[in-house]
Design an enzyme around this catalytic site. Structure first.
Site, mmCIF file in Angstrom:
data_model
loop_
_atom_site.group_PDB
_atom_site.id
_atom_site.type_symbol
_atom_site.label_atom_id
_atom_site.label_comp_id
_atom_site.label_asym_id
_atom_site.label_seq_id
_atom_site.Cartn_x
_atom_site.Cartn_y
_atom_site.Cartn_z
ATOM 1 N N ARG A 171 4.520 -0.062 -4.425
ATOM 2 C CA ARG A 171 4.926 -0.028 -3.019
ATOM 3 C C ARG A 171 3.876 -0.622 -2.086
ATOM 4 N NH1 ARG A 171 7.479 5.446 -1.211
ATOM 5 N NH2 ARG A 171 8.037 4.028 0.467
ATOM 6 N N CYS A 172 2.712 -0.940 -2.618
ATOM 7 C CA CYS A 172 1.601 -1.459 -1.813
ATOM 8 C C CYS A 172 1.554 -2.984 -1.915
ATOM 9 C CB CYS A 172 0.296 -0.855 -2.315
ATOM 10 S SG CYS A 172 -1.189 -1.579 -1.590
ATOM 11 N N SER A 173 1.569 -3.665 -0.776
ATOM 12 C CA SER A 173 1.573 -5.135 -0.783
ATOM 13 C C SER A 173 0.298 -5.700 -1.400
ATOM 14 C CB SER A 173 1.767 -5.681 0.633
ATOM 15 O OG SER A 173 0.686 -5.328 1.465
#
Length: 113
Positions: A9-11
């Site tokens: 979920r973390c870019s």
């Protein structure tokens, strides 16, 4: 083998994963939010990174602000906080042999490949 501690979920974590995929070298993905890291594993990671445990903490997370901010925690207590609340762990972490880096910015990963 290279290992990435990854949060899909973390870019920044996704960018780090892309760097590893583009390297063409084999690597392992550890989704640390699904399979919590032990205090021992976190201690080993901190040692490889050459940092203090507090430097691996995401201090803007709500759980940090509500439960830990402003407290005088020992290194062991910080490690335990991350082991019990993996959202607190900065990401992505990439380990290649005896070298490790927090991929912020993700281009730092290139330094250890």
């Amino acid at each position: 083998m290279t290992k990435i501690y990854h949060n899909p979920r973390c870019s920044k974590s996704r960018q780090g994963l892309e760097i590893l995929e583009n390297s063409g070298k084999p690597f392992e993905i550890v989704k640390y939010l699904d399979d919590n890291l032990s205090a021992k594993a976190l201690t080993e990671i901190v040692t490889l990174l050459g940092i203090k445990p507090i430097e691996l903490v995401r201090k803007n997370e709500a759980i940090w602000k509500s439960d830990f901010k402003g407290k005088d925690l020992t290194d062991t207590e910080v490690i335990e906080a991350m082991a019990n609340n993996p959202k607190l762990i900065e990401r992505p972490i990439v380990i290649n042999g005896k070298k490790a880096v927090i991929g912020r910015p993700p281009s730092l990963i290139l330094d250890i490949l």
